[in-house]
Each structure stands twice: as structure tokens, then as C-alpha cells.
Design an enzyme around this catalytic site. Structure first.
Site, mmCIF file in Angstrom:
data_model
loop_
_atom_site.group_PDB
_atom_site.id
_atom_site.type_symbol
_atom_site.label_atom_id
_atom_site.label_comp_id
_atom_site.label_asym_id
_atom_site.label_seq_id
_atom_site.Cartn_x
_atom_site.Cartn_y
_atom_site.Cartn_z
ATOM 1 C CG ASN A 151 -0.164 -0.512 2.418
ATOM 2 O OD1 ASN A 151 0.413 -1.354 2.618
ATOM 3 N ND2 ASN A 151 -0.710 0.407 3.222
ATOM 4 N N GLY A 200 -13.224 -3.194 -0.360
ATOM 5 C CA GLY A 200 -14.709 -2.548 -1.394
ATOM 6 C C GLY A 200 -14.136 -0.826 -1.062
ATOM 7 C CB THR A 237 -28.275 -9.421 8.588
ATOM 8 O OG1 THR A 237 -28.945 -9.973 9.105
ATOM 9 C CG2 THR A 237 -29.391 -8.840 7.265
ATOM 10 C CB CYS A 325 5.235 12.219 11.979
ATOM 11 S SG CYS A 325 4.976 13.570 13.802
HETATM 12 C C1 LIG Z 1 -2.462 -4.164 1.706
HETATM 13 C C2 LIG Z 1 -4.106 -3.227 3.025
HETATM 14 N N1 LIG Z 1 -5.141 -4.389 3.708
HETATM 15 C C3 LIG Z 1 -5.103 -4.596 4.921
HETATM 16 C C4 LIG Z 1 -6.641 -2.981 4.868
HETATM 17 C C5 LIG Z 1 -7.280 -2.565 5.439
HETATM 18 O O1 LIG Z 1 -8.467 -2.368 4.827
HETATM 19 P P1 LIG Z 1 -9.414 -2.771 5.728
HETATM 20 O O2 LIG Z 1 -9.266 -0.569 5.739
HETATM 21 O O3 LIG Z 1 -10.835 -2.391 4.122
HETATM 22 O O4 LIG Z 1 -10.155 -3.159 6.795
HETATM 23 C C6 LIG Z 1 -5.369 -2.390 3.336
HETATM 24 C C7 LIG Z 1 -6.215 -0.753 4.185
HETATM 25 O O5 LIG Z 1 -5.533 0.392 4.160
HETATM 26 C C8 LIG Z 1 -4.548 -2.347 2.761
HETATM 27 O O6 LIG Z 1 -3.615 -1.464 1.798
#
Ligand SMILES: Cc1ncc(COP(=O)(O)O)c(C=O)c1O
Ligand code: FES
Lengths: 402, 295
Positions: A151, A200, A237, A325
Site C-alpha cells: 500500500n 470495497g 445479516t 508521524c
Molecule cells: C494492503 C492493505 N490491507 C488491508 C487494508 C485494510 O482494509 P480495510 O480498511 O477494509 O479494513 C488496507 C487498507 O488500508 C490495505 O492497504
């Protein structure tokens, strides 16, 4: 001036078509999919259609392999906890040092509970060493969990190859593909991946909807037990409005996949080149060859990220910082540290993450905004003097203690 | 983004007194690029009057670190060196209309830079020689070693007690689990977070009518006895404490040696206060002697 949003790895805007498709599920289509009457049946049909759309985007062999839940974090937790509960004789987990906290924090907790966690190290570019990986595969391993794409840097991991290697040794393989889904073409039926996490809100669907892909015949233990929803694999649900929205978002992602890897990629490259041409002592983090098309992680040496973000924000530009930070920590992000990015640069890392909604004009505005901001902050920095870093920054700045 | 006050934003966007200061005769450097916070404070002190005629800063750090540095220079300009040394990190935070709890360490760094710059002006060496462990509480920049020491020295059992003594855990709460880990490491187990019965009585002293009211003499004797009991623990850390003045609920003490002026100071005062509240059965406030001179 219209604000510019370049923080799409944090979250994305819901596509208007997604919102429109969801609205009836808050009003007339409020039924519970499990009910026998027509209110429920209509919703049940909508969920089925959405499930097929997710299946298609992931290239899953069966729609029953799609399990809806609440978020990417839940998918990650479900996958790992299921693997260790279903195979109590296996007490080792293999992952990487650069995973999202959704994996790492859970693994740290499991380590305290007595599990063995191997975190693969990464190189300067953020790549894992496949020989090291291979040497760790044995019959004590319950699960391997490797993110498809990181990420912070966008670096892509060879998960298909790594899944093959795990499969050969009879080990379950999970991938956190939260950042990859919608940006990279995925065809799960041709891989040996057993479980995959999707969220999502990273692909223009709403927040609070996630998916765990669970390959047919994979041993499984649910995280939430209760009703028979999702074939007993995830009780509670269904969030029908969000599921319908996710279905539409998956359709749209498929339609835009080509553009994501051409138009968006070109914008990202233009942004990077434009900034690096004007700012010295700056460089791109991660593996520039194997990278998400939308992510640019740029390190600006001798300045701290939060200041950059505040000044960008004042000009209506939203990005995020690689230094932690902003989360109250004094440490730079674990990803930057794992790649051995020097502290002088790790603290000043900014992530720009684009989407199909960004335009060339926006990119040019950011290219124009960044250099004066960096210059302004460097002027304040004790590590910078005039046109460059002070000679020997380590020695020039001499605290009585460090 | 952080919930910064207008004042913090304003000082960040338009920092006062930034950049090198020619002819500075006192310079203090604290922090390091590794920590993500580094501050150089430069003073121009008039050697005759000891008045700080000018103060500049250079800071590598987040928005609130830059704002805290800017505020510090504004606060101390025109003050004598001695007056400036009385500026606490809370004063810096107050000047900025407050800092988010997670960012209080920025003001602590400002105060440390001030001490370092004054020491440099006076030709002394200022050093902060605390052993540093893993950061446990990010809000108050408190590490494992400090929590461990405080837990040991005071026989603390619960997370609430740790927060009362060290401030750790008093901000965003994210570190509570880590604090419990330290407690388990020291005590071998985790005690129920209900206060122990004895403590519970002390926590509500005003509601325990059975306690006879102490005479003034008895009260001061009791304060002295309590300090006497704490002293060996402080001396182990090369510090000491003496009673200076009692004004109603305010008890002024002088800390000396290693406790003085360091980050431990507020923790030490907090610990002393806790003991005194327990011993006297009333709520009192323990203040450093400097606070007495202020009014
Ligand atoms: C690589 C990765 N895994 C997991 C997540 C977590 O996802 P969520 O915010 O839907 O729990 C993120 C989101 O920041 C992510 O970038
Ligand atoms: S980290 Fe916020 S209270 Fe400790």
C-alpha cells in the site's frame, strides 16, 4: 480551486453509479435476504448478481468462493485464524515485514500466544528473496500470507509463483490483495492461491464491505459463528446495499482496467518525472519495474512528511505521508525501515496515489505546488543550508544526546 | 489530519524567528533525524543583563514541532535566562492553545532545547542520560524502561496506577495493552484493574468520615514522614527531595540531583503526590518549588 485527491490507496470516492445502485436497498429493497417472502427474495437475487460480478473481477472458478464480510481487515484476520484453527498441528506462519498492520499486528499477537511467525525481509527495492522463502516451507507451516501489492510503495510481489511453491509443499496460501484488486488483472482460477482479501472502499465501492475469496475445498473455520449467511462461513445479516454497490464497482473496475494501466499510469509517471526534475535530493521508493500503476512514493530528504502534507492541504491537495508521524508515532513507517531507506529520507516520504478520476491538469498543479513547499521546509531544517544538505548532517547537528 | 488549534496552524504556516541566528552565544540541539524530530535553538543573550535579546530556531519535524519551536522563541524573547528556564512544556502548549495529546512531546522537546541552549551559554554540559527503551506510550513519549522503573519503585499493579504515576496511557489509550505487558513482565501477573481495597479508600478520602482531622503540626509531620519514606528510592536514582512549604492543599517540594528538570520530574512529583494523598487521606497537590516563586 477544486481540491485534488491523490490519496486513493487510503480510500477512494464511491463511483456515482455505485451510489445510485445502492440507494434502493436503503428504501424499498430493505428485506432480509434470508426471509422467505418477496421482500427477502428480491434482495437475495441482488446479492447473487453482485457475487457473480465479484467472481468475474477475481477470475474465481465458482461464485460460492466469494464470502462477503465487513472489510479488508476482517478478511485478513479470518484467513489467518482459520488456517491455524483448522490445522492445529501446524503452528508456523510465513509473511513479510512490509504487510499492512491488518496482518502484522495479528501475527504479533499470535507470536505472543506461542505461534512461530517468519517475516520475510525485503531488499532496498522492496523485493522478497525467493530462496529464503523456499527454505522456510515445511510441514509445520499453517499458512503463507503475502500481500499482492504494497500500500505504501505499490511494489508488486510474485504471489502467483509463491503460491505455487507453497502448494507444492501442501501449504495454504493467502494474499492480501486489497491494493491490487481493480488495479491489476487477476485470474484466480489459474493460480494456486487459496484465499484472498479484498476491500470495497479501495475500488470506488463504499467502506465497510470486504470479501474473502475462499477456494473450494479449502479447510475453513469461520471467524463469526451464528446464522447460516454466506453458507455458514460468515454469520450476520448481509450488508445488502454495500454488497450491491461492490458488485457495480467490480464491473466498473473491469471496464477501466485497461485505462488504469495506461492513462492512470501515464499520469503517475508524469507526476514523478515532473517533481523529480524540479526537486533535488528526492527519489522514488520501491520497485519501479513491478509496481501498481497508480502509486508514487517519493522521498524528500531532510524534511518531515507531516509539514509537506499540511502545506499541500492548504492548497487543496490531498496526499499521505510515509512517515508515521500522522499516526502519532515518531518512527518512520515500517515499510520504509524494512527497505533500509535512510532516516533522512524515510521521514520525508510522500505517497501520491491516483485514480481514474485524476486529470493531467491536476497532475500539473501538483508538480507546480511541490517544489516551493519542499524549499520552504528545507529552509527551516537544521540539516539543510542554502542549496543543499549541510555537510555531514550527522555531525553538523550535535545534540547532547540522541 | 490532526486536530490542531488555529494558533498551532498559524505558527506552522508563518513560523516566527526561523533560520540561523548570527552571533548566537547559546545553542541547544536536541532530538535527531532518526527520531523524526530535531530542534536547534539559538539564543543571543546580553551578557550584562542576561536578557535573551533574540532567539531563532531550526526544526526538522512535524507541524506541531515547528509550531512549538516558533512559540518557544516568542515566549522567551525579552526574558532573562533565569526567567526563561521557568518556561515549562505546558507553557509552550498553552501558548499554542493546546496540542493534541499525541503531540505533547513536541513541547517537551522545546523545553529541552531551551535547557540545552542555556547550558551552552553558561558553558555547562547539559545531558539527558535516561536510558531509552522501546517507546510504549507515543502520546507522552514514555518508554518501557521508565515504566518498568516506576512500576518497580512504587509497587504499581494496574494500568490506571501507571497512568497516574507516569502519564503513560493517559492520552489516546492505544498503548494500554503494552503497559499491561510491562506490568506482567515486572509483577509476573496482571492484577485486576479494580483498585486494591486499600487504594480505593485512599482514592476517596473526603468520603471517609472515620479519619480524625489532623492538626497542622501532625499534618506537616505526616508529610515529612512520607517524604522520608520515599527518599531512599529517589537517592537510588541520585536524586533527593525536601519539603519547602505547605500552603493549604499545595505542598511545595524541592527536587535535586538527577530528578531536577528532567523528564522524570513530573513523574516523580506525581508519585510523591500519590503517596501523600494516601498518607494524609486528603487530596493535595505537589508542586515544584519553582512554582512557589512564581506568585
Ligand atoms: C494492503 C492493505 N490491507 C488491508 C487494508 C485494510 O482494509 P480495510 O480498511 O477494509 O479494513 C488496507 C487498507 O488500508 C490495505 O492497504
Ligand atoms: S500512546 Fe496514546 S496514551 Fe499512550
Amino acid at each position: 480551486m477544486k481540491p485534488i485527491y491523490m490519496d486513493n490507496n487510503a480510500t477512494t470516492a464511491c463511483d456515482p453509479a455505485v451510489v445510485e445502485a445502492m440507494l434502493p436497498f436503503f428504501t424499498e429493497q430493505f428485506g432480509n435476504a434470508s426471509s422467505i417472502h418477496s421482500f427477502g427474495a428480491q434482495v437475495g437475487k441482488a446479492l447473487k448478481e453482485a457475487r457473480i460480478k465479484v467472481q468475474n473481477l477475481l477470475g474465481a472458478a465458482h461464485d460460492s468462493e466469494i464470502v462477503f464480510n465487513s472489510c479488508g481487515t476482517e478478511s485478513d484476520s479470518t484467513a489467518i485464524l482459520s488456517a491455524i484453527r483448522a490445522q492445529p498441528e501446524r503452528r508456523t506462519i510465513i509473511t513479510t515485514v512490509v504487510e499492512h498492520p491488518a496482518i502484522l499486528t495479528l501475527c504479533d499477537q499470535l507470536e505472543k500466544e506461542g505461534y512461530v511467525v517468519h517475516k520475510l525481509k525485503v531488499s532496498k527495492k522492496g523485493r522478497v528473496d525467493l530462496d529464503e522463502y523456499k527454505s522456510l516451507l515445511n510441514d509445520r507451516v499453517a499458512i503463507v500470507s503475502i500481500m499482492w501489492a504494497n500500500n505504501e510503495t505499490g511494489t508488486i510481489f510474485p504471489v502467483e509463483e509463491m503460491a505455487e511453491m507453497a502448494h507444492e509443499k501442501g501449504i495454504m496460501f493467502h494474499t492480501d490483495a486489497v491494493q491490487a484488486v481493480g488495479k491489476l488483472a487477476i485470474d484466480l482460477k489459474t493460480t494456486k492461491i487459496d484465499m484472498l482479501s479484498l476491500s470495497g472502499h479501495k475500488l470506488h465501492a463504499p467502506k465497510g464491505i470486504g470479501v474473502l475469496y475462499l477456494r473450494r475445498n479449502t479447510r475453513f473455520r469461520p471467524l463469526l459463528r451464528g446464522g447460516h449467511q454466506e453458507r455458514g462461513r460468515r454469520a450476520g445479516t448481509e450488508n445488502s446495499a454495500a454488497i450491491v454497490g461492490l458488485g457495480v464497482a467490480c464491473d466498473l473496475a473491469q471496464q477501466h482496467m485497461e485505462a488504469e494501466n495506461t492513462t492512470v499510469k501515464r499520469l503517475r509517471d508524469r507526476l514523478e518525472r515532473g517533481i523529480l526534475a524540479k526537486v533535488k535530493n528526492a527519489f522514488v521508493n520501491g520497485d519501479t519495474l513491478y509496481r501498481l500503476p497508480n502509486t508514487a512514493s517519493i522521498a524528500f530528504e531532510y524534511v518531515e512528511g507531516e509539514g509537506i502534507l499540511l502545506l499541500l492541504n492548504r492548497q487543496g491537495i490531498a496526499a499521505s505521508s510515509g512517515s508515521a508521524c500522522t499516526s502519532g508515532s515518531l518512527e518512520p513507517s515500517h515499510v520504509m525501515r524494512a527497505m533500509g531507506i535512510p532516516y533522512t529520507a524515510a521521514h520525508g516520504t510522500i505517497r501520491f496515489s491516483l485514480s481514474r478520476y485524476n486529470t493531467a491538469e491536476e497532475v500539473d498543479r501538483v508538480i507546480a505546488a511541490v517544489p516551493p513547499i519542499i524549499a520552504q521546509l528545507r529552509k527551516l531544517s537544521p540539516y539543510w543550508s542554502g542549496e543543499g544538505p549541510v555537510a555531514n548532517p550527522d555531525q553538523a547537528f550535535k545534540p547532547e544526546y540522541a | 489530519m490532526w486536530d490542531y488549534s488555529e494558533k498551532v496552524r498559524e505558527h506552522f504556516f508563518n513560523p516566527r524567528n526561523s533560520g540561523p541566528l548570527d552571533n548566537a552565544n547559546g545553542t541547544g540541539d536536541v532530538g535527531s533525524i532518526k527520531c523524526g524530530d530535531a530542534l536547534r535553538l539559538m539564543l543571543k543573550v546580553n551578557p550584562e543583563s542576561e536578557i535573551i535579546e533574540d532567539a531563532h530556531f531550526q526544526t526538522f519535524g512535524c507541524g506541531s514541532a515547528i509550531a512549538s519551536s516558533s512559540a518557544l522563541t516568542e515566549i522567551i524573547k525579552g526574558k532573562t535566562v533565569d526567567e526563561a528556564l521557568k518556561v515549562s512544556n505546558q507553557d509552550i502548549a498553552d501558548y499554542l492553545d493546546g496540542l493534541p495529546p499525541e503531540k505533547m512531546h513536541c513541547s517537551v522537546m522545546g523545553r529541552e532545547a531551551l535547557q540545552a541552549a542555556v547550558a551552552n551559554y553558561r558553558g555547562e554540559v547539559w545531558s539527558d542520560d535516561h536510558e531509552e527503551g522501546d517507546l510504549v506510550c507515543k502520546c507522552f513519549a514514555i518508554d518501557a524502561v521508565m515504566i518498568e522503573d516506576t512500576v518497580r519503585a512504587n509497587g504499581l499493579r494496574t494500568r490506571e496506577e501507571v497512568t497516574n504515576f507516569t502519564k503513560a496511557g493517559g492520552g489516546c489509550s492505544a498503548c494500554h495493552e503494552k503497559i499491561e505487558d510491562v506490568l506482567i513482565a515486572v509483577n509476573g501477573r496482571l492484577y485486576n484493574s479494580e483498585p486494591t481495597p486499600k487504594k480505593a479508600a485512599a482514592a476517596m478520602p473526603s468520603e471517609s468520615p472515620v479519619k480524625p482531622k489532623l492538626t497542622n503540626y501532625q499534618r506537616i509531620r505526616k508529610i515529612e514522614d512520607t517524604l522520608e519514606a520515599i527518599r531512599p528510592m529517589l537517592q537510588r536514582d541520585h536524586g533527593d527531595v525536601t519539603l519547602v512549604e505547605v500552603e493549604g492543599k499545595k505542598i511545595y517540594v524541592a527536587l535535586s540531583g538527577a530528578c531536577q528538570g528532567c523528564q522524570m520530574e513530573s513523574a516523580t512529583l506525581g508519585g510523591i503526590q500519590h503517596k501523600l494523598v494516601e498518607a494524609l487521606g486528603e487530596l493535595v497537590q505537589v508542586l515544584p518549588v519553582g512554582a512557589l516563586a512564581n506568585h
